[in-house]
Write an enzyme that holds these catalytic residues in place. Structure first.
Site, PDB file in Angstrom:
ATOM      1  N   LYS A  76       0.842  -1.201   0.000  1.00  0.00           N
ATOM      2  CA  LYS A  76       0.000   0.000   0.000  1.00  0.00           C
ATOM      3  C   LYS A  76       0.876   1.249   0.000  1.00  0.00           C
ATOM      4  O   LYS A  76       1.918   1.293   0.661  1.00  0.00           O
ATOM      5  CB  LYS A  76      -0.919  -0.023   1.224  1.00  0.00           C
ATOM      6  N   SER A 131      -9.664   1.979   2.964  1.00  0.00           N
ATOM      7  CA  SER A 131      -8.828   2.757   2.057  1.00  0.00           C
ATOM      8  C   SER A 131      -7.828   1.912   1.268  1.00  0.00           C
ATOM      9  O   SER A 131      -7.203   2.400   0.331  1.00  0.00           O
ATOM     10  CB  SER A 131      -8.069   3.808   2.869  1.00  0.00           C
ATOM     11  N   SER A 159      -9.959  -0.464   7.025  1.00  0.00           N
ATOM     12  CA  SER A 159      -9.383  -0.260   5.688  1.00  0.00           C
ATOM     13  C   SER A 159      -8.726  -1.481   5.072  1.00  0.00           C
ATOM     14  O   SER A 159      -8.378  -1.459   3.895  1.00  0.00           O
ATOM     15  CB  SER A 159      -8.378   0.894   5.724  1.00  0.00           C
TER      16      SER A 159
END
Length: 488
Positions: free
Chosen positions: A77, A152, A176
């Site tokens: 990420k 997210s 997330s």
């Protein structure tokens, strides 16, 4: 040739037998990424040159037969620092930021000879639940490209679900990892707070953030957690408790295990079809020998309100460091120091980030601190106590990961409150610092449903045990979106 259908253990056997090399596996993974990227948009940066250089070095010294992850590609990420690879947090503010150090989780992966293949798309500074607040692109759901992937960590979830890469890292502040895992039918774990070092993670909510793994199966998820979990003197919140092997209970039966089903997790705001799917899962656990009983978590209904006060307050403090002075974006129309600060932050941050900074600044301001931030902290304690009471009598808590299946692109991004409520079921876990996993549990109208299992602190082994037992008697994890096979 694609190897995306092979498990990590199968890939390891091929590498050890020299049927493929780390370079060949990396090249195949890069091709899997490129051939699917236009359809799903999982990545901000594909680090082809760095990855091939790492692979060549691993081939030169040889695959370590005792190291399961040797030569295995990993997507990361884009709020997790990677030396030599851009780390943008999906923000204009950091569009050109290249860290001079690796996050501890990344350093741990490198120490096991894993290959960082690229950086995945996300909501800007991890603020969002749909990956639509990214400065760069909107990621699309692997199962239906008209739907959101969740957020997210949307890019990390779709990268695994679409067959671009087998393993990825995300971060979870209020759901997330688990929400996008549910929306894309993969396994996503939010570890106990402090299990994985936050050093090198671009901070959002420091008392809530935790890095965790995505994988297609429970065992592979646990195998990746084995790599990234470590104590760390560079992280003051690093937990002292260490587990030797998170896969140790996988394969054991769950006869006699006591599982709690909170009535609040199947109440107001939960789609009836999601509820039906969860109740069907309950029958599976009972058939496996577990006892499932209804309980109450009475203060969980306050979780969203508490979270958005605490997380936004912490974010307003953490994001003060982005001012255009040391690194990242700087407004070119500023004529003095004040204008550098104001113009850079106004132009560099997106709307959702600015909204949360303002909310957090308000909550911490004189005259409002006691009414909002202090009160939120007190209610957070009540939420923690609710969990403690349940775990005094039960091994795990079971419920849906999300109140709905994936929603349409551009449907909630202009309705912040509706977007915030999508994290209704995941937020309490972060507030309490507990471990939680989302596993594939079925489909509603062709869209995946995730089942969430929550444990007391440091109970990841038990969570994996129960999750693997469920996985073994269902085939949801074996079902793949069309794009996995290479079709768009």
């Amino acid at each position: 040739m694609s190897f995306n259908h092979k498990t990590i253990e199968e890939l390891h056997d091929l590498l050890v037998a020299k049927e493929i090399s780390a370079t060949e596996l990396t090249q195949a993974t890069l091709e899997d990424i490129k051939s699917r990227e236009e359809a799903v948009g999982s990545f901000i940066t594909v680090s082809e040159e760095v990855a091939l250089k790492q692979a060549a070095a691993i081939d030169a010294k040889g695959i370590d037969a005792d190291n399961l992850m040797s030569g295995i590609p990993l997507a990361v990420k884009d709020n997790i620092s990677t030396k030599e690879i851009l780390t943008t947090a999906a923000s204009k503010m950091l569009y050109n930021y290249e860290p001079i150090f690796n996050a501890t989780s990344v350093a741990n992966a490198y120490a096991k000879d894993m290959i960082v293949i690229g950086k995945t798309n996300m909501d800007e500074f991890a603020m969002g639940g749909s990956t639509e607040t990214s400065y760069f692109k909107k990621t699309k759901n692997a199962w239906d490209h008209t739907k959101v992937p969740g957020g997210s960590s949307g890019g990390s979830a779709t990268a695994v679900a679409s067959g671009q890469v087998r393993l990825s890292l995300g971060s979870d502040t209020g759901g997330s990892i688990r929400q996008p895992a549910a929306f894309n039918s993969v396994v996503g774990l939010k570890p106990t707070y402090g299990t994985v070092s936050r050093y090198g993670l671009i901070a959002f909510g420091s008392s809530l953030d935790q890095i965790g793994p995505f994988a297609p199966t429970v065992k592979e998820n646990a195998q990746l957690l084995n790599v990234i979990a470590s104590s760390d003197v560079k992280d003051a919140t690093s937990a002292p408790v260490r587990i030797a092997d998170y896969t140790s209970k996988i394969g054991r039966d769950i006869k006699g295990m006591k599982i709690a089903l909170p009535k609040e997790y199947l109440g107001e705001g939960i789609d009836p079809e999601i509820k039906e799917t969860v109740l069907a899962s309950v029958k599976q656990f009972e058939a496996l020998g577990a006892t499932v009983e209804e309980v109450s978590l009475p203060h969980s209904k306050y979780g969203v309100a508490v979270y958005y006060i605490i997380a936004s307050s912490e974010a307003s403090s953490n994001l003060q460091r982005f001012d255009g002075i040391r690194y990242g974006f700087r407004a070119d129309d500023a004529k003095n120091l004040d204008e550098i600060y104001v113009n850079t932050r106004s132009q560099g941050f997106g709307d959702e980030v600015k909204r949360r900074i303002m909310l957090g600044t308000f909550s911490l301001s004189s005259g409002y601190y006691d009414a909002y931030f202090k009160k939120a902290g007190q209610v957070r304690t009540l939420i923690i106590q609710d969990f403690d009471k349940v775990f005094a009598d039960y091994d795990l808590i079971l419920g849906p990961t999300t109140p709905t299946v994936a929603f349409g692109l551009d449907t909630l991004n202009h309705d912040p409150v509706a977007m915030y409520l999508a994290d209704l079921l995941t937020i309490p876990v972060n507030l309490a610092g507990l471990p939680g996993i989302s596993i594939p549990a079925g489909f509603v109208d062709g869209l995946p449903v995730g089942l969430q299992l929550i444990g007391p602190k440091y109970a990841e082994e038990t969570i994996y045990q129960a999750a693997a037992a469920f996985e073994a008697v269902t085939d949801y994890h074996k079902q793949q979106p069309i794009i996995f096979g290479g079709d768009k």
